[in-house]
Design a protein around this motif. Structure first.
Motif, PDB file in Angstrom:
ATOM      1  N   LEU A   1       0.637  -1.218   0.085  1.00 32.64           N
ATOM      2  CA  LEU A   1      -0.638  -0.150  -0.073  1.00 32.64           C
ATOM      3  C   LEU A   1       1.015   1.624   0.294  1.00 32.64           C
ATOM      4  N   VAL A   2       1.271   2.039  -1.326  1.00 33.98           N
ATOM      5  CA  VAL A   2       1.833   2.991  -1.353  1.00 33.98           C
ATOM      6  C   VAL A   2       1.740   4.445  -0.395  1.00 33.98           C
ATOM      7  N   SER A   3       2.526   4.708   0.409  1.00 33.74           N
ATOM      8  CA  SER A   3       2.443   6.557   1.050  1.00 33.74           C
ATOM      9  C   SER A   3       3.597   6.586   0.782  1.00 33.74           C
TER      10      SER A   3
ATOM     11  N   ASP B   1      -2.540   4.964  -2.699  1.00 29.26           N
ATOM     12  CA  ASP B   1      -3.088   3.617  -4.009  1.00 29.26           C
ATOM     13  C   ASP B   1      -4.823   4.157  -3.382  1.00 29.26           C
ATOM     14  N   LYS B   2      -5.507   3.268  -4.755  1.00 33.94           N
ATOM     15  CA  LYS B   2      -7.170   2.761  -5.023  1.00 33.94           C
ATOM     16  C   LYS B   2      -7.474   2.027  -4.007  1.00 33.94           C
ATOM     17  N   LEU B   3      -7.028   1.041  -3.112  1.00 35.78           N
ATOM     18  CA  LEU B   3      -7.106  -0.280  -3.069  1.00 35.78           C
ATOM     19  C   LEU B   3      -5.978   0.247  -1.490  1.00 35.78           C
ATOM     20  N   HIS B   4      -7.127  -1.012  -0.258  1.00 37.36           N
ATOM     21  CA  HIS B   4      -7.939  -0.958   0.173  1.00 37.36           C
ATOM     22  C   HIS B   4      -8.717   1.007   0.276  1.00 37.36           C
ATOM     23  N   HIS B   5      -7.871   1.631   0.674  1.00 37.80           N
ATOM     24  CA  HIS B   5      -8.386   3.059   1.150  1.00 37.80           C
ATOM     25  C   HIS B   5      -7.356   3.678   0.252  1.00 37.80           C
ATOM     26  N   ARG B   6      -7.772   5.095   0.376  1.00 33.86           N
ATOM     27  CA  ARG B   6      -7.297   6.447  -0.511  1.00 33.86           C
ATOM     28  C   ARG B   6      -7.348   7.491   0.967  1.00 33.86           C
TER      29      ARG B   6
END
Length: 399
Positions: free
Chosen positions: A201-203, A371-376
């Motif tokens: 999950l990219v941040s 990212d758009k999956l699973h949360h933004r």
């Protein structure tokens, strides 16, 4: 790791609050070791590394906030009966084991761990070597809190690995690994995405834009720009690019005023070809890669556009998908911008600096997902769970 009841988890957090408060000097001493070893060639990273009394107060407040939030595990998402009485209940459930890889910020060692633990996840903390002593001390505090409450230290683990060892662990983890969150710059994110075998999950990547519409309030615009650009340059929600509508009243004079205003506040200004004709004393951007760059410095680019559509196209092409602002008193233009710009957070007449768990009412955050999956957006307590179906039958078979 087994499911823990809410009281057990909250008791660990109570212990952690006390331990943080009672051992401030111990933590400040460990942080001083890190600061003394750090070469101050990267001011943004140095700023993120510093722990002071206010930072410790913030850590305590983060733990307190999560302790007071409702337990996110076991919430019923849906409850229905199908197929002649087959009962299907969908509930929230822990992810399992989450690994966060981050640079500099020791406070992440608190926020990431408190969120993961309250959501019943085991967490592996891979901090940067520049925060080695600070992170070790904070994880030692966590282990004291877990031990006081009869729990295994494995709930919260500090991973002391070199770059090569981290690469090997990502490819061939020595324990189950369900999710990795890289929190940092582009190089770190690309490194993790290249080598990880599980979900990532990219941040962390910003490169945020602000568009000055022709219907903007000028005084408000200058103050929003100043805050977004200079309030905290090391933050991923800081401003990097400013687009100005060519039909903004007094366009040329306002550009010159904006340049002087930014320069007076220590901000270096770059310009595109068109804007450079008005501000020839600035350096012109000739390399397109600069438009993709997150500066993390007292620097910004000013460009000129002829419409809301052109501004949106440029933002959607170059931004990191983090935050974007339109300065406009025209509601139609603002709605169009906010609906069409593809970012985790979009603003009208407000600073991008609000893209933060605390400021948005989420509380402590693990990261800000682009990212758009699973949360933004800000990943708070309620976003650190997945789901699980519980199906109750009475000898049901499918026809």
């Amino acid at each position: 790791m087994k499911l823990l009841d809410t009281n057990k988890k909250n008791n660990v957090l109570k212990s952690m609050i006390r331990i943080l408060g009672e051992n401030r000097s111990e933590l400040l001493g460990a942080n001083k070791e890190d600061l003394d070893l750090f070469k101050r060639d990267d001011q943004a990273m140095y700023d993120r590394l510093v722990i002071d009394e206010a930072k410790i107060d913030g850590m305590i407040a983060s733990v307190q906030s999560v302790m007071e939030q409702e337990d996110p595990v076991g919430k019923v998402i849906s409850d229905r009966e199908v197929h002649d009485g087959l009962k299907v209940i969908n509930k929230t459930a822990p992810f399992g084991t989450t690994m966060i890889i981050y640079e500099s910020r020791p406070d992440v060692t608190i926020e990431a761990a408190v969120l993961a633990f309250k959501a019943n996840n085991k967490i592996l903390l891979k901090g940067g070597k520049e925060a080695k002593h600070s992170n070790a001390m904070l994880v030692d505090f966590w282990h004291r809190a877990l031990t006081e409450n009869g729990l295994d230290k494995d709930w919260i683990q500090l991973m002391n690995m070199s770059r090569e060892e981290t690469q090997e662990f990502l490819k061939n983890p020595t324990q189950p690994l369900d999710l990795i969150v890289p929190r940092g710059g582009e190089r770190l994110i690309n490194f993790v995405k290249e080598h990880a075998e599980c979900a990532v999950l990219v941040s962390g990547r910003g490169n945020n834009f602000l568009f000055i519409d022709k219907h903007a309030d000028w005084d408000k615009t200058k103050q929003v720009i100043l805050n977004a650009k200079t309030h905290k340059i090391s933050a991923c929600n800081a401003l990097d690019k400013i687009l100005v509508h060519s039909e903004f009243p007094g366009y040329e004079a306002k550009l010159k005023e904006l340049h002087s205003f930014l320069k007076e506040n220590g901000v270096e200004v770059l310009t595109d070809q068109r804007t450079n004709k008005i501000l020839p004393e600035t350096d012109v951007v000739t390399d397109e890669s600069v438009w993709y760059e997150e500066f993390l410095a007292m620097k910004c680019v000013i460009g000129t556009v002829d419409s809301v559509d052109e501004a949106m196209d440029k933002i959607n092409k170059y931004s990191g998908g983090h935050s974007a602002t339109i300065m406009s008193d025209d509601q139609q233009n603002a709605v169009q911008f906010m609906e069409q710009v593809d970012s985790a957070a979009v603003y009208q007449n407000a600073s991008t600096r609000f893209t933060d768990g605390g400021s948005m009412g989420v509380g402590a955050e693990l990261a800000i997902s682009t990212d758009k999956l699973h949360h933004r957006g800000p990943l708070g307590l309620n976003e650190l769970v997945t789901n699980k179906y519980y199906v109750y039958g009475d000898g049901h078979v499918r026809a």
